[in-house]
Design a protein around this motif. Structure first.
Motif, short mmCIF file in Angstrom:
data_model
loop_
_atom_site.label_atom_id
_atom_site.label_comp_id
_atom_site.label_asym_id
_atom_site.label_seq_id
_atom_site.Cartn_x
_atom_site.Cartn_y
_atom_site.Cartn_z
N GLY A 1 14.04 5.66 -16.23
CA GLY A 1 14.85 5.70 -17.45
C GLY A 1 14.93 4.36 -18.15
O GLY A 1 14.82 3.30 -17.51
N ALA A 2 15.10 4.42 -19.44
CA ALA A 2 15.22 3.22 -20.27
C ALA A 2 16.67 3.03 -20.71
O ALA A 2 17.38 4.00 -20.99
N LEU A 3 17.10 1.78 -20.76
CA LEU A 3 18.44 1.43 -21.22
C LEU A 3 18.31 0.72 -22.57
O LEU A 3 17.68 -0.34 -22.67
N ILE A 4 18.89 1.34 -23.60
CA ILE A 4 18.79 0.81 -24.96
C ILE A 4 20.16 0.30 -25.39
O ILE A 4 21.16 1.04 -25.32
N GLY B 1 18.37 -4.65 -27.63
CA GLY B 1 17.63 -4.84 -26.39
C GLY B 1 17.20 -3.54 -25.75
O GLY B 1 17.83 -2.50 -25.94
N VAL B 2 16.11 -3.61 -24.97
CA VAL B 2 15.61 -2.47 -24.20
C VAL B 2 15.26 -2.97 -22.80
O VAL B 2 14.58 -4.00 -22.65
N SER B 3 15.73 -2.28 -21.79
CA SER B 3 15.36 -2.59 -20.40
C SER B 3 15.16 -1.27 -19.66
O SER B 3 15.34 -0.19 -20.24
N TYR B 4 14.81 -1.39 -18.37
CA TYR B 4 14.53 -0.17 -17.59
C TYR B 4 15.33 -0.21 -16.30
O TYR B 4 15.61 -1.29 -15.74
N VAL B 5 15.73 0.98 -15.85
CA VAL B 5 16.49 1.09 -14.61
C VAL B 5 15.61 0.58 -13.46
O VAL B 5 14.49 1.07 -13.25
N SER C 1 29.23 -3.12 -29.09
CA SER C 1 27.95 -2.87 -28.42
C SER C 1 28.02 -1.60 -27.57
O SER C 1 29.08 -1.24 -27.05
N TRP C 2 26.87 -0.96 -27.45
CA TRP C 2 26.78 0.26 -26.64
C TRP C 2 25.39 0.34 -26.04
O TRP C 2 24.40 0.09 -26.73
N THR C 3 25.36 0.67 -24.76
CA THR C 3 24.09 0.86 -24.07
C THR C 3 23.99 2.31 -23.60
O THR C 3 24.94 2.83 -23.00
N PHE C 4 22.90 2.96 -23.93
CA PHE C 4 22.71 4.34 -23.52
C PHE C 4 21.37 4.50 -22.81
O PHE C 4 20.43 3.72 -23.04
N LYS C 5 21.31 5.48 -21.95
CA LYS C 5 20.11 5.72 -21.15
C LYS C 5 19.33 6.90 -21.72
O LYS C 5 19.91 7.90 -22.12
N VAL C 6 18.02 6.77 -21.74
CA VAL C 6 17.15 7.90 -22.06
C VAL C 6 16.21 8.12 -20.87
O VAL C 6 15.84 7.18 -20.16
N ASN C 7 15.86 9.36 -20.66
CA ASN C 7 15.02 9.72 -19.52
C ASN C 7 13.55 9.51 -19.88
O ASN C 7 12.82 10.45 -20.19
N SER C 8 13.13 8.27 -19.82
CA SER C 8 11.75 7.94 -20.16
C SER C 8 10.83 8.24 -18.98
O SER C 8 11.25 8.28 -17.82
#
Length: 663
Positions: free
Chosen positions: A587-590, A576-580, A628-635
């Protein structure tokens, strides 16, 4: 060991069947507690083997020195010999009996190998080792007396009139023995073949050898069945081979009487070759035709060899040998000598055995530079009937090999001089520590040779899978999911699994460890440390595991458990992909998932609709708490795509779920 042209490839039936099953795979539940369980090692370090993987302060091993005088009748193919074995018991245990290994006894009907896998070879109790005398004596060699013994297939138990004392006690054994060399002898580790110029004779497993007595198993007496190779004590070996004049002999170690036995012209060219970086012809095809070999033209010639700190020796004889050689340059400035002997039929093209010395020279120099300096005075290739077999400092390689296959064969077999000849692991129980380690170092040697002339090294080159080892190992692991592991002795499994597992899976696992998990710098330091610390000693698997963890500074229990003790599979997925706050600029949450039992670090390549690409590396520890793991990227904008393992380095069984595509 390799069988020429057949064992380089993964079994097609194994791979095809496994590939067909991939489409119906059902994901298994990932258990983080099992993957990262803290109890990999069942015992702490001790005085013999330290917790850091090094030999402990009280480490000991026994020693066996050999003086052998043997004669060979090229008409009857009978070898007769007298072996004087000087044995030193450095253990803390007095020894009431001694065990010897008799691998030539695979030619006897009673041998376990012939019960487990019926042979088409001629078998007879008159074949194998025959003993005319078995005696024992005290340290000084005085008062030799007959001793009683029993032979059980490929094992011999000698009952001693007095115990060999602990902590340095000495014993001498003297055995008069004989055996008749077969066309394929001792499980295809020795044999002979005819050529128009003469017969080539290759002698491996040709004398009785003392079994290892160690702190792990006591006496190591697993019988020789054929899949498992050998495990012997180190010592100095002095041996003399008497054969018909006119035959050329090569053997492990150094020829110490070359000036006395060789034709003058050959001896002078030999000295020239030892100082040359380019291959020098020592005995040409014309010399073979004219019978130029030994000083004596009739009768017999005795060839005297010596090899120090070795666990075995082998030799070869023939009138048909062309002979060339070149200097080996070692990192310390010392020199060794590369040489090859082969019949005229093996020298028909520019890619055939005329390059064999070039290949062994380059391989020895590469392994010496990368891992540990070659310690022996010579490195010898012999072309003959044996498909590929290693001994310390000498290899038997198939006479028909050429081109890339010849390079792979020579490099692999001479590479065994490091694993397990220098680092003396137990091949009979743990083949991954010799075949797998050696296949691993072959990969980099093949990259280095002549700017990658024969690269890449491909054990699976005949298998489907698009040429990517990470994809080709997947069906192998699937096929053996509930079968043998890398910790399974070779003779305890179907032999179709030995190469895919011991060679290919081990080597690929070490590539993962080097290229993905640790990085080259940390891996290379730790692997060199292991090699140096266990050179001329007897490491066990846990010694290797502990060394790599300590020298690299990383807890790798999850990797040893999943890759070596089990055949766990890997399946990483983007779920899954979502956004803050639903705002891509924040930022995106993957979210990713580990769908199978094997954890691995994560690499992700992320593309945005606008803005730069993002690359993320996540450590394996993200899987310690769950699947499961969710990490943030600075999109800075919506994501266009997410790709896990973008370089396809991991053995992921389902790459389709590695990719997420945005709207």
């Amino acid at each position: 060991m390799h069988k020429y042209n057949s064992r380089w490839a993964l079994p097609l039936t194994l791979i095809s069947a496994a590939l067909l099953s991939l489409s119906s795979l059902q994901a298994q539940h990932y258990d983080a507690h099992a993957a990262f369980a803290p109890t990999l090692y069942t015992q702490n370090g001790n005085a013999f083997r330290s917790a850091n993987g090094d030999p402990g302060p009280g480490y000991w091993q026994n020693r066996a020195d050999y003086t052998i005088k043997a004669g060979f009748d090229s008409t009857s193919h009978l070898l007769t010999g007298t072996a004087l074995i000087s044995y030193t018991n450095n253990s803390g245990d007095p020894l009431n009996y001694i065990w010897l290994e008799l691998d030539q006894n695979t030619e006897k009907t009673e041998a376990l190998a012939n019960i487990l896998q019926p042979s088409k070879r001629k078998l007879s109790d008159d074949l194998g080792f025959q003993f005319q005398k078995v005696q024992a004596a005290a340290t000084d060699g005085a008062n030799f007396q007959d001793v009683s013994y029993k032979v059980y297939g490929t094992r011999m138990q000698i009952f001693l009139p007095e115990k060999v004392k602990a902590n340095g006690g000495k014993l001498q054994l003297e055995l008069d023995y004989s055996f008749k060399l077969q066309a394929s002898s001792a499980g295809d580790r020795a044999g002979y073949m005819s050529t128009p110029e003469g017969t080539i004779f290759e002698f491996g497993y040709w004398f009785p050898r003392v079994c290892v007595y160690d702190d792990n198993n006591g006496w190591n007496t697993l019988p020789f069945v054929g899949g498992g190779e050998f495990y012997f004590e180190y010592g100095d070996m002095d041996y003399t081979i008497t054969a018909p004049a006119g035959m050329l002999a090569v053997g492990g170690g150094a020829l110490v009487n070359g000036e006395q036995v060789l034709d003058d012209g050959l001896y002078k060219r030999l000295q020239k070759a030892k100082d040359s970086d380019k291959t020098v012809m020592i005995r040409s095809q014309e010399d073979v035709k004219n019978g130029i070999a030994t000083r004596k033209k009739t009768g017999t010639t005795s060839w005297h060899f010596q090899m120090s700190n070795t666990r075995d020796v082998a030799f070869a004889l023939s009138k048909a040998f062309i002979w060339d050689g070149a200097k080996i340059n070692l990192p310390s400035g010392k020199k060794s000598f590369a040489q090859s002997v082969y019949p005229a039929s093996s020298a028909q093209t520019d890619s055939s055995w005329v390059r064999a010395t070039e290949y062994v020279k380059a391989s020895v120099e590469d392994f010496s530079k990368r891992w540990f300096e070659y310690p022996y005075p010579e490195a010898t290739n012999v072309a003959g009937p044996i498909g590929g077999m290693e001994y310390p400092g000498i290899t038997f390689d198939h006479h028909k090999a050429s081109g890339k296959s010849l390079f792979m064969l020579i490099s692999h077999e001479i590479g065994h001089s490091w694993y397990p000849m220098i680092v003396g692991s137990d091949e009979r129980r743990v083949p991954f520590m010799d075949e797998g380690f050696n296949t691993f170092v072959d990969i980099y040697c093949q990259q280095d040779f002549n700017n990658g002339e024969f690269a890449p090294k491909r054990d699976g080159e005949y298998a489907p899978g698009g040429g990517n080892p990470a994809d080709e190992i997947v069906p192998v692991i699937k096929e053996v999911q509930n079968g043998p592991t890398l910790m399974t002795p070779p003779d305890w499994q179907d032999y179709k699994y030995v190469h895919p597992m011991s060679y290919f899976k081990t080597a690929f696992g070490l590539v993962l460890l080097r290229e993905v998990i640790l990085g080259p710098d940390r891996f290379d330091y730790a692997f060199r440390h292991y090699t140096a610390k266990w050179a001329f000693k007897h490491p066990m698997p846990t010694d290797f595991f502990r060394t790599m963890e300590n020298a690299a500074g990383e807890d790798l229990g999850w990797f040893w458990r999943g890759w070596f003790y089990n055949n766990w599979q890997l399946d990483q997925a983007v779920t899954g992909v979502s956004y803050v706050d639903d705002d891509p600029t924040k930022g995106a949450l993957i979210t990713i998932k580990n769908k199978e039992q094997l954890p691995m670090p994560v690499s992700a390549a992320i593309e945005q609709l606008t803005g730069p690409a993002i690359h993320v590396q996540l450590p394996v520890e993200i899987w310690q708490r769950g699947d499961s793991w969710t990490f943030k990227v600075n999109s800075t904008s919506k994501l266009k795509s997410v790709q896990l393992d973008p370089k396809a380095l991991l053995p992921d069984l389902d790459r389709s779920n590695n990719h997420w595509q945005g709207n």
